[in-house]
Enzyme design. Structure first.
Site, PDB file in Angstrom:
ATOM      1  CE1 TYR A 148       5.506 -12.590  -5.230  1.00 42.78           C
ATOM      2  CE2 TYR A 148       4.702 -10.721  -6.514  1.00 42.78           C
ATOM      3  CZ  TYR A 148       4.521 -11.646  -5.505  1.00 42.78           C
ATOM      4  OH  TYR A 148       3.354 -11.639  -4.778  1.00 42.78           O
ATOM      5  CG  ASN A 177      -0.340  -3.401  -3.489  1.00 46.60           C
ATOM      6  OD1 ASN A 177      -0.630  -3.562  -4.668  1.00 46.60           O
ATOM      7  ND2 ASN A 177       0.865  -3.052  -3.085  1.00 46.60           N
ATOM      8  CG  ASN A 193       8.964   0.036   4.653  1.00 43.51           C
ATOM      9  OD1 ASN A 193       9.171  -0.985   5.310  1.00 43.51           O
ATOM     10  ND2 ASN A 193       9.710   0.382   3.617  1.00 43.51           N
ATOM     11  CG  PHE A 194       4.420   4.824   4.705  1.00 42.23           C
ATOM     12  CD1 PHE A 194       5.760   4.986   4.353  1.00 42.23           C
ATOM     13  CD2 PHE A 194       3.452   5.154   3.753  1.00 42.23           C
ATOM     14  CE1 PHE A 194       6.128   5.451   3.090  1.00 42.23           C
ATOM     15  CE2 PHE A 194       3.809   5.632   2.492  1.00 42.23           C
ATOM     16  CZ  PHE A 194       5.139   5.767   2.158  1.00 42.23           C
ATOM     17  CG  ASP A 274       7.659   1.253  -7.708  1.00 46.46           C
ATOM     18  OD1 ASP A 274       8.211   0.796  -6.691  1.00 46.46           O
ATOM     19  OD2 ASP A 274       6.498   1.711  -7.714  1.00 46.46           O
TER      20      ASP A 274
END
Ligand code: NAD
Ligand code: UDP
Length: 316
Positions: A148, A177, A193-194, A274
């Site tokens: 990516y 983001n 997700n959260f 990350d």
């Protein structure tokens, strides 16, 4: 179709950001062709426009060439979530390179202006904080994120070589983001997700100790920035993001406070490469586009949570 209207092609138009852009351009009275292979996009995201005379939908993969008559190409097609772009990394690299090559070829042929949805990932795991556009990045060429990150870097390179060699009109946005309604429940990115975990009464999963940072931009703010960039004179690359920086643990606390404060936060292994911190410097966007985000994270979480609540209760 009526004559004289701007003809927009949005690749990845059935995806999260693309579908909000479709809404804005349709509401502005323009013509929109939405092109998507539905890898992470959904017809439901653009179903409000399907019967509209100014709207067309094409199932197509950008790794294959296509001939269309358009004025503007918003090139968004590419999975954006690490889970999805790592699902088939070779395909992700093909989408980034061949997809951008095909769309630049189309732009050159018909004299269209092309906007590339690039990413803050071109900065990799940055040693400079916050990140200005002049920073050249710290990217691993052989890691799990490379398909990516390097894919978007070569996509930017292609844009600038088409500009230099053929005079193609390009605009390059480096998007940080972004979150909001219509993210997929299984998207894998942290905000979705959260929220999904909290709505399902599950622990919120912090990768690592949650001390890494991100800066979250609400999708309406981003779309406004993309439109200003496309319409303006500045080629970019230009950062589009919200400079308010949060640790991932702070984000988890904000989400669970709104949904269920009793839920635990649990730590999971930190994925390879990350980035430890990420925050856009947006001086260029402020100066060149008169743009800055207006929606704080606390505000933008409300409609995002409400959208997930509605969709999760529609499909139990
Ligand atoms: P998304 O996954 O929701 O949307 C991507 C869309 O592209 C989907 O509709 C998908 O089906 C389509 N697509 C993927 N591969 C394709 C192919 N080969 N041919 C045709 N269509 C294809 O992601 P998003 O968050 O909406 O991101 C849109 C763009 O913005 C992407 O290019 C992404 O890299 C960029 N971006 C997004 C963010 C963010 O935080 N949302 C951040 C940086 C960059
Ligand atoms: N993350 C997390 N829990 C999750 C999903 C992601 O702690 O359930 C972390 C992830 O490790 C990263 C950050 O949140 O540090 C943002 O991840 P995301 O996939 O949303 O985007 P990116 O890493 O591409 O910025």
């Amino acid at each position: 179709m009526p004559e004289g209207l701007t003809r927009n092609l949005i690749t990845g138009g059935a995806g999260f950001v693309g579908s909000h852009l479709v809404d804005r351009l349709m509401q502005a009275g323009e013509e929109v062709i939405c092109l998507d292979n539905y890898f992470t996009g959904r017809k439901a995201n653009i179903e409000a426009w399907i019967a509209h005379p100014r709207f067309e939908l094409i199932r197509h993969d950008v790794t294959e060439p296509i001939r269309l008559e358009v004025d503007r190409i918003w090139h968004l097609a590419c999975p954006a979530s690490p889970v999805h772009y790592q699902h088939n990394p070779i395909k992700t690299a093909k989408t980034s390179f061949l997809g951008t090559y095909n769309m630049l070829g189309l732009a050159r042929r018909v004299g269209a202006r092309l906007l590339l949805a690039s990413t803050s990932e071109v900065y990799g795991d940055p040693e400079l904080h916050p990140q200005p556009e002049s920073y050249r990045g710290c990217v691993n060429t052989i890691g799990l994120r490379s398909c990516y990150d390097e894919g978007k870097r070569i996509a930017e390179t292609l844009c600038f070589d088409y500009k230099r060699m053929h005079g193609t009109q390009i605009r390059v946005a480096r998007i940080f983001n972004t979150y909001g309604p219509r993210m997929l429940p299984d998207d894998g990115r942290v905000v979705s997700n959260f929220i999904v975990q909290a709505l399902n009464g599950q622990p919120l999963t912090l990768y690592g100790d949650g001390s890494q940072t991100r800066s979250f931009c609400y999708v309406d703010d981003l779309v406004e920035g993309l439109i200003r960039l496309m319409n303006g004179a500045h080629t970019g690359p230009i950062n589009l993001g919200n400079p308010s920086e949060f640790t991932i643990r702070q984000l988890a606390e904000l989400v669970r406070a709104r949904i269920n404060p009793a839920l635990p936060l649990i730590e999971k292994p930190l994925p390879m490469d990350d980035p430890k911190q990420r925050q856009p410097l947006i001086t260029l966007a402020q100066q060149e586009l008169g743009w800055q985000p207006s929606v704080a994270l606390e505000q933008g979480l409300e409609p995002t949570i409400a959208d997930f609540q509605r969709r999760l209760s529609d499909c139990p």
